[in-house]
Scaffold this motif. Sequence first.
Motif, PDB file in Angstrom:
ATOM      1  N   TRP A 114      31.224   4.102  15.082  1.00 16.50           N
ATOM      2  CA  TRP A 114      31.626   4.870  16.378  1.00 16.50           C
ATOM      3  C   TRP A 114      32.642   3.872  17.128  1.00 16.50           C
ATOM      4  CZ3 TRP A 114      30.340   3.318  21.410  1.00 16.50           C
ATOM      5  CH2 TRP A 114      30.741   4.334  22.502  1.00 16.50           C
ATOM      6  N   PHE A 115      32.010   2.612  17.118  1.00 17.85           N
ATOM      7  CA  PHE A 115      33.015   1.585  17.875  1.00 17.85           C
ATOM      8  C   PHE A 115      34.252   1.346  17.327  1.00 17.85           C
ATOM      9  CE2 PHE A 115      33.978  -2.664  19.324  1.00 17.85           C
ATOM     10  CZ  PHE A 115      33.648  -2.551  20.811  1.00 17.85           C
ATOM     11  N   ALA A 116      34.211   1.407  15.850  1.00 19.06           N
ATOM     12  CA  ALA A 116      35.426   1.357  15.232  1.00 19.06           C
ATOM     13  C   ALA A 116      36.333   2.481  15.183  1.00 19.06           C
ATOM     14  CB  ALA A 116      35.121   0.776  13.716  1.00 19.06           C
ATOM     15  N   LEU A 117      35.786   3.710  15.894  1.00 20.47           N
ATOM     16  CA  LEU A 117      36.646   4.814  15.719  1.00 20.47           C
ATOM     17  C   LEU A 117      38.016   4.442  16.410  1.00 20.47           C
ATOM     18  CD1 LEU A 117      37.131   7.790  15.201  1.00 20.47           C
ATOM     19  CD2 LEU A 117      35.676   8.365  17.214  1.00 20.47           C
ATOM     20  N   PRO A 118      38.252   4.075  17.664  1.00 25.82           N
ATOM     21  CA  PRO A 118      39.488   3.872  18.184  1.00 25.82           C
ATOM     22  C   PRO A 118      40.507   3.292  17.292  1.00 25.82           C
ATOM     23  CG  PRO A 118      37.554   3.604  19.796  1.00 25.82           C
ATOM     24  CD  PRO A 118      37.079   3.534  18.481  1.00 25.82           C
ATOM     25  N   GLY A 175      44.338   6.208  10.369  1.00 22.71           N
ATOM     26  CA  GLY A 175      44.622   7.697   9.916  1.00 22.71           C
ATOM     27  C   GLY A 175      43.661   8.565  10.994  1.00 22.71           C
ATOM     28  N   ASP A 176      43.374   9.845  10.467  1.00 27.52           N
ATOM     29  CA  ASP A 176      42.937  10.872  11.530  1.00 27.52           C
ATOM     30  C   ASP A 176      41.380  10.940  11.338  1.00 27.52           C
ATOM     31  OD1 ASP A 176      42.590  11.881   9.006  1.00 27.52           O
ATOM     32  OD2 ASP A 176      43.933  13.522   9.220  1.00 27.52           O
ATOM     33  N   PHE A 177      40.952  11.804  12.278  1.00 30.55           N
ATOM     34  CA  PHE A 177      39.408  11.901  12.507  1.00 30.55           C
ATOM     35  C   PHE A 177      38.895  12.523  11.283  1.00 30.55           C
ATOM     36  CE2 PHE A 177      35.489  14.194  13.923  1.00 30.55           C
ATOM     37  CZ  PHE A 177      34.918  12.973  14.437  1.00 30.55           C
ATOM     38  N   ALA A 178      39.406  13.257  10.508  1.00 27.28           N
ATOM     39  CA  ALA A 178      38.700  13.780   9.265  1.00 27.28           C
ATOM     40  C   ALA A 178      38.485  12.956   8.333  1.00 27.28           C
ATOM     41  CB  ALA A 178      39.639  14.946   8.705  1.00 27.28           C
ATOM     42  N   SER A 179      39.485  11.738   8.229  1.00 29.75           N
ATOM     43  CA  SER A 179      39.520  10.911   7.119  1.00 29.75           C
ATOM     44  C   SER A 179      38.365  10.080   7.570  1.00 29.75           C
ATOM     45  CB  SER A 179      40.519  10.110   6.921  1.00 29.75           C
ATOM     46  OG  SER A 179      41.314   9.681   8.141  1.00 29.75           O
ATOM     47  N   PHE A 180      38.403   9.535   8.948  1.00 30.08           N
ATOM     48  CA  PHE A 180      37.293   8.739   9.325  1.00 30.08           C
ATOM     49  C   PHE A 180      36.091   9.198   9.277  1.00 30.08           C
ATOM     50  CE2 PHE A 180      34.607   7.597  12.859  1.00 30.08           C
ATOM     51  CZ  PHE A 180      34.598   6.240  12.765  1.00 30.08           C
ATOM     52  N   LEU A 181      35.833  10.490   9.450  1.00 26.66           N
ATOM     53  CA  LEU A 181      34.548  11.252   9.428  1.00 26.66           C
ATOM     54  C   LEU A 181      33.940  11.058   7.892  1.00 26.66           C
ATOM     55  CD1 LEU A 181      32.223  12.524  10.738  1.00 26.66           C
ATOM     56  CD2 LEU A 181      33.430  14.727  10.270  1.00 26.66           C
ATOM     57  N   LEU A 182      34.946  11.436   6.851  1.00 29.38           N
ATOM     58  CA  LEU A 182      34.512  11.287   5.505  1.00 29.38           C
ATOM     59  C   LEU A 182      34.288  10.007   5.132  1.00 29.38           C
ATOM     60  CD1 LEU A 182      34.450  12.773   2.662  1.00 29.38           C
ATOM     61  CD2 LEU A 182      36.780  12.264   2.740  1.00 29.38           C
ATOM     62  N   ALA A 183      35.094   8.692   5.519  1.00 30.59           N
ATOM     63  CA  ALA A 183      34.342   7.303   5.251  1.00 30.59           C
ATOM     64  C   ALA A 183      33.250   6.852   5.888  1.00 30.59           C
ATOM     65  CB  ALA A 183      35.533   6.452   5.730  1.00 30.59           C
ATOM     66  N   TRP A 184      33.004   7.502   6.986  1.00 30.81           N
ATOM     67  CA  TRP A 184      31.646   7.451   7.701  1.00 30.81           C
ATOM     68  C   TRP A 184      30.385   8.026   6.754  1.00 30.81           C
ATOM     69  CZ3 TRP A 184      30.841   8.206  13.729  1.00 30.81           C
ATOM     70  CH2 TRP A 184      29.835   7.888  14.059  1.00 30.81           C
ATOM     71  N   VAL A 185      30.694   8.930   6.318  1.00 33.12           N
ATOM     72  CA  VAL A 185      29.608   9.796   5.750  1.00 33.12           C
ATOM     73  C   VAL A 185      29.630   9.067   4.378  1.00 33.12           C
ATOM     74  CG1 VAL A 185      29.041  11.847   4.083  1.00 33.12           C
ATOM     75  CG2 VAL A 185      29.966  12.141   6.486  1.00 33.12           C
ATOM     76  N   LEU A 186      30.580   8.402   3.523  1.00 29.06           N
ATOM     77  CA  LEU A 186      30.360   7.741   2.346  1.00 29.06           C
ATOM     78  C   LEU A 186      29.863   6.317   2.637  1.00 29.06           C
ATOM     79  CD1 LEU A 186      33.686   8.870   0.801  1.00 29.06           C
ATOM     80  CD2 LEU A 186      31.312   9.587   0.382  1.00 29.06           C
TER      81      LEU A 186
END
Length: 394
Positions: A120-124, A131-142
């Motif tokens: 979450w801290f690395a999100l910005p 990239g975009d939020f969708a790719s970030f969310l996928l990376a987070w889940v993995l």
Amino acid sequence: MRTMDELFASRLRSAWRNGLLYALKAGRNVMVPMSVPFVAVGVAFVYRYLLEIVPDRFPSELFLAVVLAYFLTRCTVRTFVKEPDLVFLLPAEARMKDYFQRAVRYSSWMGGLSFSFVMWFALPFYLFELGDFASFLLAWVLLVPVKVWNVREQWLSVIWREKAWVTGLRFVANAGLAWMILHGFWFAVLLPFALFPLRKRWPAGYAWSELLLLETKAIARYLALASFFVEVPERLNRVRTWKLGKAPLSWERANPYLFLYTRTFLRHSEYFGIAVRITLTAFVALFFISHVVIGLVVYLLALYLTGKQLPNLVGERQYPDVLALYPLPEEAKLKGYSHLAFGLMLVQSLVLNLPVLLAGLPWWYLPCGLLLAYLLAFFDLPTRFRERMEGKKA
């Protein structure tokens, strides 16, 4: 007699109960609600400024992969082992498998939660650079399952007493996995779990001394964090064995509490270490800041955090026998306490003024820092000191 499941559940409840108790005490401290917004705004300002000065050719994917690899590799396995267990539970070692399996599962859940905070801290940074939020969310889940795998590997490293290079090798593997996932190679998440059959089986015995040491360190870290906000009498600390030399007798007699508190600060690992870490962090940050307001926030924030971590230094529990030998009034304690706080922040402000001048920031940072140090040392800290003394008398 309790089963092993009941024993683990009981110790888990006890640990959470103690943790929530300190959290509630910190919430009742009026300075915490005042400090949190100040710190949050300062961090947000610095974070945003650093994002704006990132060069175009900066290796963002590699940088983020290395940072994430550090937090993937750094794992804490909470077993809630206590010192008497080395005697009383050792005969039942053959029946401890369920207990430690629950400990690893609990540590995995907590590790995934703490790593989610890091993401979450690395999100910005990710949205700004990669990239975009969708790719970030996928990376987070993995990446969360990779963290769970690391917790299990950390556990195996402890109980098998593996060498430090094994952890270093795991860090390199984590950096490679994180880079591949950030780069879009999602299948990389399967690689750690393909290694499960290659690892050693669950052990028949356990490294009790190592487990006790790790648990003691974990508790000490939590108590060190809690001591920023509330008094922690059972705090675990390590005292340095520095030989500071003998101070002039006249100075020791004229300022007995200042002498006592100064020696405690220099030889007490947590207080001295916290002040050094705060100073170094601000020192490095100020080299890369050119915005006047952000630089001032960082400069003053370092002094503010240093001043706020000092109150526990004068707790009577640290000097149960020594203070009884000092036939001096309470105000003498306050005098020594305030002079130490001001002297420490004075040195810190002078040290931080070096990167301020080299970065081309205004010269008036130093008088602003000295003013804040004076207000903290001779107005804020004495007020809290007197309130605590009055509360004890009541």
